[in-house]
Design an enzyme around this catalytic site. Structure first.
Site, PDB file in Angstrom:
ATOM      1  N   GLY A   1      -6.147 -90.007  27.437  1.00 44.75           N
ATOM      2  CA  GLY A   1      -6.589 -89.404  28.695  1.00 44.75           C
ATOM      3  C   GLY A   1      -6.741 -90.475  29.756  1.00 44.75           C
ATOM      4  N   LYS A   2      -6.749 -90.085  31.001  1.00 45.96           N
ATOM      5  CA  LYS A   2      -7.039 -91.039  32.091  1.00 45.96           C
ATOM      6  C   LYS A   2      -7.373 -90.230  33.330  1.00 45.96           C
ATOM      7  CE  LYS A   2      -6.240 -95.471  32.210  1.00 45.96           C
ATOM      8  NZ  LYS A   2      -6.902 -96.506  31.497  1.00 45.96           N
TER       9      LYS A   2
END
Ligand code: NAD
Length: 427
Positions: free
Chosen positions: A116-117
């Site tokens: 994720g980011k």
């Protein structure tokens, strides 16, 4: 209309976005593994990109609205994991590309996480501390429905830090009605953060550099090292390598480098955190530019500052025997090819600096188990995890005659593909 012909110049390498590079690297890695095309197709796309508006009341009472994102790439192996950055250039595509790298990084380390980011498109330097706190609390609320300790676990990144994570965790916990430290990692130890988290990416970079030196038949005591960037990653890597016997001959910050062919006294140089931009103020026989430090004739070069510093323009001039990527994405796709043709091994970021996410995993384990680990325990477990990952990647390098980057992607992709095949595509 002008009829003037454009001047004949060498075409400059176009620097690709994180998403374009990540997709290209995936396609390249896919040629080395026997993975179903459908799996590769799925991995080119994120599961979800949450886009939120984050209103902020400025200190003067005015209100501004900023855009925040959370890209969740793939969670076949566990909750999404990755940083939240506050930077003016944050956008959906960048978050997706960076979240893909997190998927590979977690898989190569065999952590039970996916990638994720996220972040907010804002200049963090424009914020007072109070504004940053209000912005972070509101961001946590806007993301509350897509994050959580078993779904998506953010961490600090550019422009955010342990204090930001503390506010984020507090806002989330207040809304949920109970203290949930495992919702983010990179917190201060007093509220569930892990000892050793801050220095972990530098420590893992040093461990991998040490193993690479040994692999190529050199003795660390006779090894020279140049490090670009003297922040969290670069300074911690340099200090450990010096402690283990290497001669760190050059280090740099944004202003330039200091160089001593006999080895610098690394311990005495303040890190970016201790005293920003102090490198050039230290006594040393020579100073160099940041371009020159990359081209030094050393045994190990560690780019540990920013991305895209080794490009098609300077790849022919890299004189180090091995490059160990401390920063994320310091080598462009074109430069990678040139270095491979020249026989200069590049040990990739997704392995070398993965100590950060690995100790984040340890922090998450400590949080959900409500048991604190000592610094010694953290460092011993990190050492073991890094050596396991190194050995897995090395086996692919040797077995399939691959570059270190391709081998790391093969390890990661094989694990993800196997998990996807085992779970199946529903419905
Ligand atoms: P930092 O802010 O602590 O330090 C960055 C250092 O690089 C400073 O010394 C700064 O002066 C120098 N620098 C900045 N711009 C430069 C430029 N244009 N040329 C040369 N030097 C420059 O940053 P950090 O946390 O050490 O991160 C460095 C890199 O490592 C980034 O690519 C980051 O994404 C990556 N990384 C960081 C972590 C982490 O947890 N800190 C984890 C994995 C990867």
């Amino acid at each position: 209309m002008s009829t003037q012909q454009p001047e004949e110049t060498e075409p400059e390498e176009q620097l690709d976005s994180a998403l374009v590079t990540a997709r290209r690297q995936l396609e390249r890695a896919a040629t080395h593994v026997d993975v179903d095309d459908g799996v590769i197709e799925r991995l080119k796309h994120p599961t979800r990109v949450e886009r939120v508006s984050v209103p902020l009341e400025r200190d003067d009472g005015s209100v501004e609205v900023f855009t925040g994102y959370r890209a969740q790439h793939d969670d076949v192996r566990g909750p999404y994991k990755g940083g939240l950055r506050y930077h003016p250039e944050v956008n959906a595509d960048e978050c997706i590309g960076l979240s893909m790298w997190m998927t590979w990084k977690c898989a190569v380390m065999d952590l039970p996480f996916g990638g994720g980011k996220g972040g907010i498109s804002i200049d963090p330097k424009s914020l007072s501390d109070d504004e940053k706190e209000r912005l972070t609390r509101r961001f946590a609320e806007e993301l509350r429905y897509v994050i959580g300790p078993t779904t998506d676990v953010p961490a600090p990144d550019m422009g955010t830090d342990a204090q930001t994570m503390a506010w984020f965790m507090d806002a989330y916990s207040m809304q949920q009605g109970e203290t949930i430290p495992g919702v983010v990692t990179g917190k201060p130890p007093v509220i569930g953060g892990s000892y050793g988290r801050g220095e972990a990416p530098g420590r893992s970079t040093a461990i991998i550099a040490r193993e690479a030196v040994d692999y190529y038949g050199e003795d660390l005591e006779d090894t020279t090292v140049a490090v670009q960037g003297f922040g969290s990653v670069g300074a911690n890597a340099a200090r450990l390598l010096e402690e283990w016997g290497a001669d760190v001959v050059a280090v740099s910050d944004v202003n330039g480098a200091i160089y001593d062919p006999d080895g610098l006294d690394i311990e005495s140089i303040p890190t970016h955190e201790e005293e920003p931009e102090a490198v050039m103020q230290q006594d040393a026989p020579e100073t160099l530019t940041n371009e020159e430090v990359l081209e030094l004739d050393v045994d190990v070069l560690i780019p540990a500052a920013i991305g895209n510093v080794i490009t098609a323009d300077n790849a022919d001039d890299i004189a180090a025997d091995v490059v160990v990527e401390g920063a994320n994405g310091p080598t462009t796709f074109a430069a990678d090819t040139i270095l491979e043709e020249r026989g200069v091994p590049v040990v990739p970021d997704i392995l070398a600096n993965a100590g950060g996410v690995t100790v984040s995993y340890f922090e998450w384990l400590q949080d959900i188990n409500r048991r604190k680990w000592s610094l010694e325990e953290v460092n011993a477990e990190l050492e073991e995890k890094m050596l396991d990952a190194w050995n897995e990647v090395r086996a692919e390098v040797e077995g399939k005659d691959l570059s270190w980057r391709d081998a790391a992607y093969v390890v990661a992709l094989s694990r993800i593909a196997e998990a996807k095949a085992t779970r199946g595509l529903w419905p």
